[in-house]
Motif scaffolding. Structure first.
Motif, short mmCIF file in Angstrom:
data_model
loop_
_atom_site.label_atom_id
_atom_site.label_comp_id
_atom_site.label_asym_id
_atom_site.label_seq_id
_atom_site.Cartn_x
_atom_site.Cartn_y
_atom_site.Cartn_z
N SER A 189 -14.96 -25.08 38.65
CA SER A 189 -14.42 -23.94 37.91
C SER A 189 -13.08 -24.26 37.25
CB SER A 189 -14.29 -22.72 38.83
OG SER A 189 -13.26 -22.88 39.79
N THR A 190 -12.41 -25.33 37.68
CA THR A 190 -11.16 -25.72 37.01
C THR A 190 -11.43 -26.20 35.60
OG1 THR A 190 -11.26 -28.01 37.83
CG2 THR A 190 -10.12 -26.40 39.21
N MET A 191 -12.67 -26.51 35.29
CA MET A 191 -13.04 -27.00 33.96
C MET A 191 -13.74 -25.93 33.13
SD MET A 191 -12.13 -30.24 33.60
CE MET A 191 -10.58 -29.57 34.18
N HIS A 192 -13.76 -24.68 33.60
CA HIS A 192 -14.34 -23.60 32.81
C HIS A 192 -13.45 -23.29 31.62
CE1 HIS A 192 -16.99 -21.79 36.26
NE2 HIS A 192 -17.51 -22.85 35.70
N ALA A 193 -14.07 -22.94 30.50
CA ALA A 193 -13.32 -22.66 29.27
C ALA A 193 -12.33 -21.52 29.46
CB ALA A 193 -14.29 -22.35 28.13
N GLU A 194 -12.72 -20.50 30.24
CA GLU A 194 -11.85 -19.34 30.42
C GLU A 194 -10.51 -19.73 31.04
OE1 GLU A 194 -11.63 -14.82 30.60
OE2 GLU A 194 -13.04 -16.19 29.63
N GLY A 195 -10.56 -20.56 32.08
CA GLY A 195 -9.33 -20.98 32.73
C GLY A 195 -8.51 -21.91 31.85
N LEU A 196 -9.17 -22.81 31.13
CA LEU A 196 -8.45 -23.72 30.24
C LEU A 196 -7.79 -22.96 29.09
CD1 LEU A 196 -11.03 -26.65 30.14
CD2 LEU A 196 -8.87 -26.56 31.42
N GLN A 197 -8.47 -21.96 28.57
CA GLN A 197 -7.88 -21.15 27.49
C GLN A 197 -6.71 -20.33 28.02
OE1 GLN A 197 -11.57 -19.32 26.44
NE2 GLN A 197 -11.90 -20.62 24.66
N HIS A 217 -7.05 -33.81 25.75
CA HIS A 217 -7.17 -34.39 24.41
C HIS A 217 -6.36 -33.53 23.44
CE1 HIS A 217 -9.01 -35.71 20.60
NE2 HIS A 217 -9.35 -36.82 21.27
N LYS A 218 -5.83 -34.15 22.41
CA LYS A 218 -5.01 -33.41 21.44
C LYS A 218 -5.82 -32.30 20.76
CE LYS A 218 -1.85 -37.23 20.46
NZ LYS A 218 -1.32 -38.16 19.43
N ASP A 219 -7.10 -32.56 20.50
CA ASP A 219 -7.98 -31.56 19.90
C ASP A 219 -8.57 -30.71 21.02
OD1 ASP A 219 -10.16 -30.13 18.84
OD2 ASP A 219 -10.43 -31.61 17.24
N PHE A 220 -8.21 -29.42 21.06
CA PHE A 220 -8.63 -28.58 22.17
C PHE A 220 -10.14 -28.44 22.23
CE2 PHE A 220 -9.18 -24.41 24.31
CZ PHE A 220 -8.56 -24.73 25.51
N ASP A 221 -10.83 -28.41 21.09
CA ASP A 221 -12.29 -28.30 21.10
C ASP A 221 -12.92 -29.53 21.75
OD1 ASP A 221 -12.29 -25.83 19.89
OD2 ASP A 221 -12.39 -26.65 17.86
N VAL A 222 -12.35 -30.72 21.48
CA VAL A 222 -12.83 -31.93 22.14
C VAL A 222 -12.56 -31.85 23.65
CG1 VAL A 222 -12.53 -34.44 22.32
CG2 VAL A 222 -12.53 -33.33 20.07
N TYR A 223 -11.42 -31.32 23.99
CA TYR A 223 -11.06 -31.15 25.40
C TYR A 223 -12.07 -30.25 26.11
CZ TYR A 223 -8.00 -30.14 29.42
OH TYR A 223 -7.47 -30.01 30.69
N LEU A 224 -12.47 -29.14 25.46
CA LEU A 224 -13.46 -28.25 26.07
C LEU A 224 -14.81 -28.95 26.24
CD1 LEU A 224 -12.77 -24.82 24.31
CD2 LEU A 224 -12.12 -25.53 26.61
N ALA A 225 -15.19 -29.77 25.26
CA ALA A 225 -16.46 -30.49 25.38
C ALA A 225 -16.42 -31.47 26.54
CB ALA A 225 -16.77 -31.22 24.06
N ARG A 226 -15.31 -32.17 26.68
CA ARG A 226 -15.16 -33.08 27.81
C ARG A 226 -15.17 -32.32 29.14
NH1 ARG A 226 -10.38 -37.41 26.30
NH2 ARG A 226 -11.56 -38.72 24.85
N ALA A 227 -14.55 -31.15 29.13
CA ALA A 227 -14.51 -30.35 30.36
C ALA A 227 -15.91 -29.95 30.80
CB ALA A 227 -13.65 -29.10 30.13
N ALA A 228 -16.79 -29.64 29.84
CA ALA A 228 -18.17 -29.29 30.18
C ALA A 228 -18.87 -30.46 30.86
CB ALA A 228 -18.93 -28.86 28.93
N GLU A 229 -18.64 -31.67 30.36
CA GLU A 229 -19.24 -32.86 30.99
C GLU A 229 -18.65 -33.08 32.37
OE1 GLU A 229 -19.80 -37.67 30.22
OE2 GLU A 229 -19.03 -36.38 28.60
N ALA A 230 -17.34 -32.85 32.49
CA ALA A 230 -16.69 -33.02 33.79
C ALA A 230 -17.27 -32.05 34.81
CB ALA A 230 -15.19 -32.81 33.65
N ARG A 231 -17.55 -30.80 34.39
CA ARG A 231 -18.14 -29.83 35.32
C ARG A 231 -19.46 -30.34 35.87
NH1 ARG A 231 -16.88 -26.00 31.41
NH2 ARG A 231 -19.08 -25.69 30.87
N GLU A 232 -20.29 -30.91 35.01
CA GLU A 232 -21.59 -31.42 35.46
C GLU A 232 -21.41 -32.54 36.49
OE1 GLU A 232 -24.51 -30.03 34.77
OE2 GLU A 232 -23.28 -28.50 33.77
#
Length: 875
Positions: free
Chosen positions: A444-452, A354-369
């Protein structure tokens, strides 16, 4: 499940101990290379039936010579499979019905039935009819089946239906048994390869020995390409044909060279520099061998490539490395399996950027689940199970091997998970544990640390898929504990010169006893052995007391009874370890008892993991130095490796090279030496240090100094300490990334620890814009900063070209002037008004607040291990 659990015997007491005996209803299938291997297990079974007065029936129908003679006392029934499936089946069922419950049966080799009926499918059908009938009558029946002769249509049906499946194979004159399925029984070594030695069947628990044994056993069933119809399989078969048609040592023709390039890009990598290395060092046979051990399609990823490439480089440099290195029998889960998993489990759209990185991180958390709850297609589960049957109960590790990691300029150190599987329990339990491990790595590909990390390096738009490297854990079993003798990391360049005799280009090792996890993670209040490879006896610690104080105290290992990775005290582990080997790794003070004596049977007293004899009396250090230099020369770049080593009492050893990648270090010449500042007013000195210092020398002005007040921080609650860490992350990211600013971060204990009692629990992504990190030995008594060379945290520091230094105020040549720091106005409330409550803990000095009166200077000479930070007036 039957309630009658009467134990019967195979006629081989040693085998009974392995299987916990036979149970009424057991159908035992012996998978053999040659029918001659059937007789050593069949004849004792026949004799056991006679001793117990059991009626034994022999069904004679195959072309091989008779297994039992007409005069053996058994009822022999001759049958002709060519008269048709129905008639053959009916005759056998009639005999079984007439014999009734409790009878014993011996069948000829089932493989002849498939030949007579021209059908593996009908062989499977036959077994699925006869086996349950025998089971219900509480009989015991022996069957033989030739290995590598049948399709999965037959073998899967037989394996699912039988109660006991055992593979028999030879290596020279030695014979081995490998139980693959034993229904309603379990022991910690049941599914381990067993060596048949006289009347005993001994489990083989050393990983290197198991790999060597299996390396000599033909295993064409491992060709997982049969599960992949279409383009992949066609190209694979083309490669196989080219390999078989090519005379040994003959150069590749142009068509085969083009085929190799296609295979490299299809399976190995598309990154130019690594592709060049793979082209140079991989043979066509290497590529075919890799594809045979792949589950699914796609590429094998960076970690797999690094391991395979390092081994190929060493073999080509000197064939003697083949003897020094343990064999590997790894498997590779292709990157396409990950992508398919995301699509089929509804995760793909959540993963889309997503263009907004914060939105991207929120989606990533849902994807992890969703990933953690996802399911695998039956075809992939089937291949997972076949792989686990091969490993038996040997511990394995599921390692991340993404397309981007472990390449030039992109290490991804610690950004993705790797999961140990102790691999104990029933086959189904082991499958469930393995799939859970795979899901953990995928998530773990959706962890914030790796995405950042990807965002910081401009990689969010790059194709990042997760392949997997599945490796046998190197080590040996000691009671219920499994671990290697040593593990660690090695680097061909040493950025921490703690003595003038140390040559940075010689490299260094971070060495531990047990699993290497303790070498790559900053774990608790513990330490490791640092070895400079040109001066291994020059320790960072100076006095004997320091050597003892800063030695490793805990060991990472696999507890096979608990079925998980654990940490144990060294004294506890030492009680299970061979006394004759222990002195290679541990030293005992003069006041302590001799190593050969156990302390009350509970452990050793006074022993310290120094590795002194290993360093002085074995070839380990020169071998590791040569290994790193060979790899660096091939990569044309510094490298880092992960390894384990297994030693004999005489000092001989074998290495297992589990990872290799470019070391993301910037090497500068001697011109980076820094002249010390002139005489300083003690009132203006903020701190000084005599090491450890890791990084390059520099003299600079500090734009922002962030100081965590130790006396206040140590009194905070755990949740408050985490809040402080989050505030620091916001402080270091206030300015745009392209605005160059020198930030100095000073705090108690260890930065980046997962335990707030030991330091400040920031993630590396929260401090990745800091230029200098300083650790203070002020958290509590006995805790000192840990250089952590070789850990994921250290690799991140080096990759970002950050400077690390430590200050121990109570030691000589170290000073800390907290009053001098705190006399300057605290800028935290102005910078982060919503975090003003933490001003009592976080003290921030900004250069603009000091100007024009003066500035903060930092002067660091890493070669001399000296640093001073001071305030100087503008006049």
């Amino acid at each position: 499940m039957k309630t009658d659990q009467t134990r019967l015997s195979t006629g081989l007491p040693g085998l009974d101990r392995v299987l916990l005996g036979l149970l009424p209803g057991d159908n035992v299938v012996w998978r053999l290379d040659d029918i001659e291997d059937y007789l050593p297990v069949l004849l004792p079974f026949w004799a056991e039936a006679g001793r117990n007065g059991r009626r034994l029936t022999y069904f004679r129908f195959a072309r091989h010579k008779a297994l039992l003679s007409e005069s053996c006392g058994a009822d022999v029934y001759r049958l002709d499979p060519q008269e048709g499936f129905e008639r053959f089946l009916a005759e056998i069922l009639n005999v079984i019905e007439k014999a009734g419950p409790g009878a014993y049966y011996v069948f000829d080799c089932l493989s002849d039935l498939a030949a007579d009926w021209y059908s593996d499918q009908m062989l499977g059908n036959f077994f699925m009819i006869v086996c349950p009938y025998l089971y219900e009558l509480d009989t015991v029946a022996y069957f033989a089946l030739l290995k590598n002769q049948h399709s999965s249509v037959a073998t899967d049906a037989i394996s699912r239906t039988a109660q006991v499946v055992i593979e028999v194979f030879r290596q020279g004159q030695r014979r081995f048994l490998h139980p693959l399925k034993v229904y309603e029984r379990h022991t910690p070594t049941l599914y381990t390869i067993h060596s048949w030695e006289g009347e005993e069947f001994r489990p083989v628990t050393n990983s290197a020995t198991i790999t060597d044994i299996l390396a000599g056993v033909p295993q064409p069933w491992l060709d997982f390409t049969i599960h992949r119809p279409g383009v992949w399989t066609r190209i694979f078969y083309e490669a196989q044909q080219a390999l078989h048609a090519r005379p040994p040592a003959a150069p590749l023709d142009q068509a085969t060279q083009r085929l190799c390039q296609r295979l490299l890009r299809m399976v190995i990598t598309r990154e130019d520099r690594l592709l060049g290395l793979a082209t140079t060092y991989f043979e066509l046979a290497d590529l075919v061998g890799i594809m045979k051990r792949m589950i699914g399609t796609g590429r094998v990823g960076g970690k797999s490539l690094g391991m395979l490439l390092a081994r190929a480089i060493l073999r080509k440099a000197d064939p003697a490395w083949a003897e020094r290195l343990e064999s590997h029998d790894s498997f590779f889960v292709g990157s396409d399996v990950f992508y398919t998993f995301l699509v089929q489990n509804g995760c793909w759209w959540l993963r889309r950027r997503h263009k907004d990185f914060d939105v991207y991180l929120a989606r990533a958390a849902e994807a992890r689940e969703r990933i953690l709850k996802g399911t695998f297609p039956p075809s992939i589960q089937h291949q997972f199970m076949e792989m686990l049957d091969y490993f038996g109960q040997s511990p394995i590790i599921v390692r991340s091997s993404s397309l981007l990691e472990d390449s030039y300029g992109k290490a991804f150190s610690g950004k993705y998970e790797s999961v140990f599987c102790a691999n104990q329990g029933t086959p189904q339990e082991r499958l469930e544990a393995f799939m859970a491990a795979v899901r953990t790595v995928y998530a773990s590909t959706m962890h914030a640390e790796g995405l950042q990390y990807r965002r910081h390096h401009g990689l969010l738009e790059r194709d990042e898929q997760m392949a997997l490297l599945v490796q046998r854990v190197s080590g040996e079993r000691y009671g219920d504990l499994f671990f290697p003798h040593t593990g660690g990391v090695g680097f061909s360049f040493n950025p921490f010169v703690w003595h003038e005799e140390i040559d940075p280009t010689a490299g260094f090792l971070r060495l531990v006893f047990g699993l290497g996890t303790r070498a790559v993670e900053r774990t608790g209040d513990d330490y490791t052995r640092l070895l400079s490879l040109n001066a291994p006896l020059k320790r960072p610690e100076v006095t004997p007391d320091q050597v003892t104080e800063y030695s490793q105290r805990r060991v990472d290992l696999l507890d096979l009874q608990a079925n998980r990775l654990v940490s144990r005290g060294f004294d506890e582990v030492a009680t299970a370890f061979p006394v004759g080997l222990l002195s290679l790794f541990a030293s005992v003070s003069a006041a302590a008892p001799d190593l050969s004596s156990r302390a009350g049977g509970d452990g050793f007293t006074g022993s310290t993991l120094t590795f002194d004899r290993l360093v002085r009396e074995t070839k380990f250090v020169p071998v590791m130095r040569e290994l790193l230099q060979v790899l660096q020369e091939a990569y044309q770049h510094p490298v880092d490796v992960e390894f384990t080593a297994h030693f004999e009492a005489n000092g001989e050893f074998r290495l297992n090279l589990v990872q290799c990648r470019p070391f993301q270090v910037k090497i500068r010449g001697e011109g980076s030496r820094i002249e010390p500042p002139p005489a300083l007013d003690p009132a203006h000195l903020l701190f000084s240090s005599s090491g450890p210092i890791v990084g390059h020398s520099l003299a600079t002005l500090i734009d922002r100094l962030i100081y965590i007040v130790p006396s206040v921080y140590s009194q905070l609650t755990r949740s408050e300490q985490y809040s402080v860490a989050r505030t620091i992350g916001r402080l270091t990211h206030l300015e745009p990334e392209d605005q160059h600013q020198i930030t100095l971060l000073i705090g108690p204990g260890r930065w980046g620890t997962s335990m707030p009692s030991l330091g400040v629990p920031v993630s590396f992504a929260e401090i990745n814009r800091v230029q200098v990190i300083c650790e203070l030995a002020l958290m509590h008594e006995g805790l000192v900063p840990d250089v952590s060379l070789g850990t994921h945290f250290f690799n991140d520091l080096v990759e970002m070209d950050m400077l690390y230094l430590a200050v121990a105020p109570h030691q000589t040549d170290h000073t800390l002037n907290e009053a001098g720091i705190r006399q300057h106005p605290n800028q935290l409330p102005a910078l982060l008004p919503n975090s003003a409550e933490w001003a009592r803990v976080i003290h921030v000095i900004d250069s603009h607040a000091l100007a024009p009166a003066g500035a903060i200077h930092l002067n660091v000479d890493s070669m001399k291990q000296r640093a001073v930070c001071y305030w100087a007036s503008a006049t």
